[in-house]
Design a protein around this motif. Structure first.
Motif, PDB file in Angstrom:
ATOM      1  N   MET A   1     -18.691  46.927 -51.895  1.00  0.00           N
ATOM      2  CA  MET A   1     -19.436  46.057 -52.822  1.00  0.00           C
ATOM      3  C   MET A   1     -20.264  45.044 -52.050  1.00  0.00           C
ATOM      4  O   MET A   1     -19.934  44.682 -50.927  1.00  0.00           O
ATOM      5  N   LYS A   2     -21.329  44.574 -52.671  1.00  0.00           N
ATOM      6  CA  LYS A   2     -22.105  43.532 -52.004  1.00  0.00           C
ATOM      7  C   LYS A   2     -21.532  42.169 -52.383  1.00  0.00           C
ATOM      8  O   LYS A   2     -20.969  41.997 -53.460  1.00  0.00           O
ATOM      9  N   GLU A   3     -21.631  41.237 -51.457  1.00  0.00           N
ATOM     10  CA  GLU A   3     -21.063  39.916 -51.738  1.00  0.00           C
ATOM     11  C   GLU A   3     -22.134  38.838 -51.740  1.00  0.00           C
ATOM     12  O   GLU A   3     -21.898  37.688 -51.400  1.00  0.00           O
ATOM     13  N   GLU A   4     -23.334  39.256 -52.107  1.00  0.00           N
ATOM     14  CA  GLU A   4     -24.362  38.268 -52.423  1.00  0.00           C
ATOM     15  C   GLU A   4     -25.211  38.879 -53.523  1.00  0.00           C
ATOM     16  O   GLU A   4     -25.106  40.074 -53.796  1.00  0.00           O
ATOM     17  N   ASN A   5     -25.998  38.057 -54.168  1.00  0.00           N
ATOM     18  CA  ASN A   5     -26.765  38.517 -55.338  1.00  0.00           C
ATOM     19  C   ASN A   5     -25.893  39.323 -56.291  1.00  0.00           C
ATOM     20  O   ASN A   5     -26.280  40.367 -56.795  1.00  0.00           O
ATOM     21  N   MET A   6     -24.687  38.836 -56.455  1.00  0.00           N
ATOM     22  CA  MET A   6     -23.726  39.617 -57.244  1.00  0.00           C
ATOM     23  C   MET A   6     -23.962  39.509 -58.740  1.00  0.00           C
ATOM     24  O   MET A   6     -24.388  38.472 -59.243  1.00  0.00           O
ATOM     25  N   LYS A   7     -23.623  40.615 -59.406  1.00  0.00           N
ATOM     26  CA  LYS A   7     -23.586  40.604 -60.872  1.00  0.00           C
ATOM     27  C   LYS A   7     -22.110  40.528 -61.252  1.00  0.00           C
ATOM     28  O   LYS A   7     -21.333  41.413 -60.871  1.00  0.00           O
ATOM     29  N   VAL A   8     -21.745  39.469 -61.959  1.00  0.00           N
ATOM     30  CA  VAL A   8     -20.329  39.270 -62.299  1.00  0.00           C
ATOM     31  C   VAL A   8     -20.159  39.392 -63.807  1.00  0.00           C
ATOM     32  O   VAL A   8     -20.915  38.787 -64.580  1.00  0.00           O
ATOM     33  N   LEU A   9     -19.181  40.178 -64.201  1.00  0.00           N
ATOM     34  CA  LEU A   9     -18.873  40.349 -65.630  1.00  0.00           C
ATOM     35  C   LEU A   9     -17.562  39.632 -65.938  1.00  0.00           C
ATOM     36  O   LEU A   9     -16.549  39.870 -65.277  1.00  0.00           O
ATOM     37  N   ILE A  10     -17.620  38.749 -66.921  1.00  0.00           N
ATOM     38  CA  ILE A  10     -16.415  38.029 -67.340  1.00  0.00           C
ATOM     39  C   ILE A  10     -15.970  38.585 -68.686  1.00  0.00           C
ATOM     40  O   ILE A  10     -16.772  38.696 -69.623  1.00  0.00           O
ATOM     41  N   ILE A  11     -14.685  38.915 -68.764  1.00  0.00           N
ATOM     42  CA  ILE A  11     -14.136  39.477 -70.003  1.00  0.00           C
ATOM     43  C   ILE A  11     -13.385  38.383 -70.762  1.00  0.00           C
ATOM     44  O   ILE A  11     -12.494  37.742 -70.202  1.00  0.00           O
ATOM     45  N   GLY A  12     -13.748  38.198 -72.025  1.00  0.00           N
ATOM     46  CA  GLY A  12     -13.073  37.213 -72.865  1.00  0.00           C
ATOM     47  C   GLY A  12     -14.078  36.430 -73.704  1.00  0.00           C
ATOM     48  O   GLY A  12     -15.293  36.613 -73.566  1.00  0.00           O
TER      49      GLY A  12
ATOM     50  N   ASN B   1     -22.808  28.821 -60.861  1.00  0.00           N
ATOM     51  CA  ASN B   1     -23.088  27.828 -59.818  1.00  0.00           C
ATOM     52  C   ASN B   1     -22.867  28.360 -58.417  1.00  0.00           C
ATOM     53  O   ASN B   1     -23.155  27.672 -57.448  1.00  0.00           O
ATOM     54  N   SER B   2     -22.315  29.571 -58.314  1.00  0.00           N
ATOM     55  CA  SER B   2     -22.028  30.106 -56.981  1.00  0.00           C
ATOM     56  C   SER B   2     -23.297  30.664 -56.359  1.00  0.00           C
ATOM     57  O   SER B   2     -24.010  31.456 -56.987  1.00  0.00           O
ATOM     58  N   PRO B   3     -23.583  30.316 -55.104  1.00  0.00           N
ATOM     59  CA  PRO B   3     -24.760  30.890 -54.434  1.00  0.00           C
ATOM     60  C   PRO B   3     -24.638  32.405 -54.250  1.00  0.00           C
ATOM     61  O   PRO B   3     -25.637  33.078 -53.995  1.00  0.00           O
ATOM     62  N   LEU B   4     -23.434  32.940 -54.401  1.00  0.00           N
ATOM     63  CA  LEU B   4     -23.243  34.387 -54.221  1.00  0.00           C
ATOM     64  C   LEU B   4     -23.606  35.174 -55.471  1.00  0.00           C
ATOM     65  O   LEU B   4     -23.747  36.393 -55.433  1.00  0.00           O
ATOM     66  N   VAL B   5     -23.720  34.464 -56.591  1.00  0.00           N
ATOM     67  CA  VAL B   5     -23.867  35.169 -57.871  1.00  0.00           C
ATOM     68  C   VAL B   5     -25.310  35.071 -58.373  1.00  0.00           C
ATOM     69  O   VAL B   5     -25.881  33.991 -58.464  1.00  0.00           O
ATOM     70  N   GLU B   6     -25.840  36.243 -58.702  1.00  0.00           N
ATOM     71  CA  GLU B   6     -27.215  36.265 -59.220  1.00  0.00           C
ATOM     72  C   GLU B   6     -27.212  36.272 -60.741  1.00  0.00           C
ATOM     73  O   GLU B   6     -28.034  35.637 -61.379  1.00  0.00           O
ATOM     74  N   LYS B   7     -26.256  36.990 -61.307  1.00  0.00           N
ATOM     75  CA  LYS B   7     -26.267  37.122 -62.769  1.00  0.00           C
ATOM     76  C   LYS B   7     -24.843  37.124 -63.316  1.00  0.00           C
ATOM     77  O   LYS B   7     -23.958  37.772 -62.749  1.00  0.00           O
TER      78      LYS B   7
END
Ligand code: AMP
Ligand code: GLY
Length: 428
Positions: free
Chosen positions: A1-12, A26-32
């Protein structure tokens, strides 16, 4: 997996997930940041997707469709359903315990046996599946006595019984399956503990862990901690109830034995371990384990973290060793839950919510039970509707900011406790 420009999915869909979404954003690692299903307020800030979070296939399809790099599971039900195991099988990195580890929350009978086996302080108890021996045991208990449905019951499965009749009825109804369905087919009968409660949150990866600020929830609906139990009417962190020295002692007597015990029992615990503690005159005792972030506690814990949380979550998800500590701000945070009058019983829904364009310094509004109507107005859709969160250099400032925000938000049946943090202010 890549650990920058990440797409993070939150369930809930609650305040916890809104807070996690803001933290990820707010994380510099997360793009979306994507949230499923999210809620009305979350959908104004982030991309949301309607899915059934209790169906692992739907979580996997969405993660694939959106090509996400990392999934964070908020609530206990998907964790207990094995959502993390299912995602892992598909090579999708996911934060949270696997199904076996989630049993620590999914079965109170299992968690009590685990505590007893590893000599971790907890209330005296017995587990039962049959009515007759349960009633025999009850007749030997001192009152009040606590009767718990072993399985998940959305925080409603704990009854504190002050007389034998009510305890017997609780046991009979649970074991007959009439009050909590499958969740009540096994019950825990437990000694009543007196003291103050505190919430200890850890991010774990096997035996390594970091400790998050100790917080205190307010479970009762009414001021002065009166009335019915709720999911939580407000919280603050940190609390002076637990000093640094006490926390070190709790790590020795509770945290390490728990993580070592899990490992010995072949359970690789990755994710959030939230230990509900009762601080009794005989020392701290474990009331319960939760395998996810608490709500509303998350709303006050995460704003106090002074570094990027995402690398910790990723390391935990991968089973890597965590750093020993996480930077915590020398500040306080407090959340006041804005509920619908009548909660936790019956309450109105569908009321239009008005909120300010921008929030006072050191505050933000977290959405819990909200949705959009056909005109895309945000309306109330649950008992706990919003969280007014304030933070600042001390608890007084955090409180003032949270309550200032409470006044700026309106919906017809808005109800909130005016005394969040009241016990802590007595400790100053
Ligand atoms: P649990 O889900 O087991 O944490 O229980 C929910 C709430 O019930 C706790 O936060 C406590 O306020 C209360 N509770 C649970 N177990 C006990 C106990 N043994 N003695 C006193 N209160 C309890
Ligand atoms: N605040 C209690 C819970 O999240 O279980």
């Amino acid at each position: 997996m890549k650990e920058e420009n990440m797409k993070v999915l939150i369930i809930g869909s609650g305040g916890r997930e809104h807070t996690l979404a803001k933290t990820c954003d707010n994380s510099p690692l997360v793009e979306k940041v994507l949230v499923a299903p999210g809620n009305g307020g979350i959908s104004k800030e982030f991309s949301t997707f309607v899915i059934d979070v209790e169906n692992n296939d739907e979580i996997i399809s969405l993660a694939k469709q959106e090509q996400v790099d990392f999934v964070i599971i908020g609530p206990e039900v998907p964790l207990c359903n094995g959502a993390v195991d299912a995602l892992t099988k598909e090579n999708i990195l996911a934060y949270g315990p696997n199904q076996q580890a989630a049993h620590l929350e999914g079965s109170k009978a299992f968690s009590k046996d685990f505590l007893a086996k590893h000599n971790i302080p907890t209330a005296a108890y017995e587990n039962f599946r049959e009515i007759k021996p349960a009633l025999e045991y009850l007749s030997t208990c001192t009152l009040p006595v606590v009767v718990k449905a072993s399985g998940l019951a959305a925080g409603k499965g704990v009854l504190i019984c002050t007389n034998l009749d009510s305890a017997e009825n609780a046991v009979k109804e649970m074991l007959a399956g009439s009050s909590f369905g499958e969740s009540g087919k096994e019950v825990v009968i437990e000694e009543f503990l007196e003291g103050e409660e505190a919430s200890l949150h850890l991010i774990c990866s096997g035996e390594s862990y970091v400790t998050l600020p100790m917080s205190q929830d307010h479970k009762k609906v009414g001021e002065g901690d009166t009335g019915l139990n709720t999911g939580g009417m407000g919280a603050y962190a940190p609390t002076r109830l637990v000093t640094k020295e006490m926390l070190t002692a709790y790590e020795e007597s509770i945290v390490r034995p728990t993580l070592t015990g899990l490992k010995k029992d072949g359970i690789d615990f990755r994710g959030t371990l939230y230990i509900g503690l009762m601080l009794t005159v005989n020392g701290p005792k474990v009331l319960e384990f939760n395998v996810r972030f608490g709500d509303p506690e998350t709303q006050v814990i995460l704003p106090l973290i002074d570094e990027d949380l995402i690398p910790f979550l990723i390391q935990s998800a991968k089973g890597e060793n965590l750093p020993q500590t996480i930077e915590i701000k020398k500040e306080s945070a407090l959340v006041v839950v804005l509920a619908s009058e009548g909660y936790p019983e019956s309450y109105p829904k569908g009321e239009i919510i008005t909120q300010p364009e921008s929030f006072p310094t050191g505050s933000h509004l977290i959405h819990a039970g909200t949705r959009l109507n056909d005109n895309l107005d945000v309306i109330s859709a649950g008992g706990r509707v919003l969280g007014a969160v304030g933070w600042g250099e001390n608890l007084e400032q955090a409180k003032d900011r949270a309550y200032e925000l409470c006044d700026l938000v309106s919906f017809k049946s808005k109800y909130y406790r005016k005394d969040i943090g009241h016990k802590e202010f007595l400790r100053y």
